[in-house]
Design an enzyme around this catalytic site. Structure first.
Site, PDB file in Angstrom:
ATOM      1  CB  ILE A 173      -0.982   0.010   1.192  1.00 38.13           C
ATOM      2  CG1 ILE A 173      -1.936   1.202   1.080  1.00 38.13           C
ATOM      3  CG2 ILE A 173      -0.253  -0.046   2.509  1.00 38.13           C
ATOM      4  CD1 ILE A 173      -3.109   1.147   2.058  1.00 38.13           C
ATOM      5  CG  PHE A 174       3.391   4.244  -2.341  1.00 35.37           C
ATOM      6  CD1 PHE A 174       4.373   4.614  -1.430  1.00 35.37           C
ATOM      7  CD2 PHE A 174       3.265   4.972  -3.512  1.00 35.37           C
ATOM      8  CE1 PHE A 174       5.217   5.693  -1.686  1.00 35.37           C
ATOM      9  CE2 PHE A 174       4.107   6.044  -3.780  1.00 35.37           C
ATOM     10  CZ  PHE A 174       5.087   6.407  -2.860  1.00 35.37           C
ATOM     11  CB  VAL A 175      -0.581   7.476   0.148  1.00 35.78           C
ATOM     12  CG1 VAL A 175      -1.081   8.884  -0.144  1.00 35.78           C
ATOM     13  CG2 VAL A 175      -1.748   6.534   0.428  1.00 35.78           C
ATOM     14  NE  ARG A 202       1.911  12.807   8.728  1.00 34.54           N
ATOM     15  CZ  ARG A 202       1.871  12.196   9.910  1.00 34.54           C
ATOM     16  NH1 ARG A 202       0.792  12.251  10.643  1.00 34.54           N
ATOM     17  NH2 ARG A 202       2.920  11.526  10.339  1.00 34.54           N
ATOM     18  CE  LYS A 203      -2.635  16.848   1.094  1.00 33.82           C
ATOM     19  NZ  LYS A 203      -2.289  17.694   2.176  1.00 33.82           N
ATOM     20  N   GLY A 204      -6.205  11.328   4.256  1.00 35.04           N
ATOM     21  CA  GLY A 204      -7.287  10.358   4.312  1.00 35.04           C
ATOM     22  C   GLY A 204      -7.282   9.299   3.225  1.00 35.04           C
ATOM     23  N   GLY A 215      -4.915   6.968   2.477  1.00 34.65           N
ATOM     24  CA  GLY A 215      -4.469   5.664   2.976  1.00 34.65           C
ATOM     25  C   GLY A 215      -5.583   4.951   3.712  1.00 34.65           C
ATOM     26  CG  ASN A 238       6.888   3.263   7.017  1.00 34.34           C
ATOM     27  OD1 ASN A 238       6.563   4.358   7.482  1.00 34.34           O
ATOM     28  ND2 ASN A 238       6.482   2.838   5.831  1.00 34.34           N
ATOM     29  CE1 TYR A 283      -0.890   0.595   7.185  1.00 33.69           C
ATOM     30  CE2 TYR A 283       1.215  -0.298   7.881  1.00 33.69           C
ATOM     31  CZ  TYR A 283       0.392   0.204   6.889  1.00 33.69           C
ATOM     32  OH  TYR A 283       0.857   0.314   5.615  1.00 33.69           O
TER      33      TYR A 283
END
Length: 159
Positions: free
Chosen positions: A85-87, A93-95, A97, A124, A131
């Site tokens: 999973i990667f943003v 920090r904007k929702g 993920g 990380n 999580y």
């Protein structure tokens, strides 16, 4: 910003590969990426061994998740393994993920999966905190093992 999550299609292969490379750069593992559009096409869309969803900020690709079905002998039921999973940094920090994980949790529930599992690099800390805030719990008593390359070939040959 309005986010949306959609299943990837074969038309997204170059984007998927770009996101994989961006993730590898973030994880300091760029040297490990050997995937190509063709190997991804074969694995994802011909053989169907994994699935990809892409997160968008408006029309801009902003992140992705790669997952596949597993099986739990203890549960006697299938599960989901979240391979990656990667943003993208500018969308963190904007929702997004959380929205990607909500989307995956809904898939897991809809398919009758008993669990969703994934690994995170020990360094990380932002991801680990994220999580834990979702009520996911680390499986500290487990160690991941891997066979690859020559070690895999040697074992397959019975050596």
């Amino acid at each position: 910003m309005e986010f949306r999550v959609a299943p990837a299609t074969e038309r997204d292969l170059s984007l998927i590969l770009k996101l994989i490379k961006d993730l590898a750069d973030y994880e300091k593992l760029a040297h490990a990426v050997v995937a190509t559009e063709e190997t991804l096409r074969e694995s994802l869309f011909r053989k169907g061994v994994a699935e990809v969803v892409i997160g968008y900020a408006g029309d801009e690709p902003a992140g992705f998740a790669v997952f596949f079905q597993t099986f739990s002998t203890f549960l006697g039921a299938p599960g989901m393994y979240l391979e990656d999973i990667f943003v993208e940094p500018k969308w963190r920090r904007k929702g997004l993920g959380r929205q990607l994980l909500v989307h995956l949790a809904r898939i897991a529930e809809d398919r009758g999966y008993g669990r969703v599992e994934w690994s995170v690099l020990d360094w990380n800390k932002p991801a680990i905190s994220f999580y834990k805030a979702l009520d996911a719990r680390p499986m500290d008593e487990w160690t991941v093992f891997r066979l690859t390359g020559e070690s895999l070939r040697k074992l397959a040959d019975g050596r």
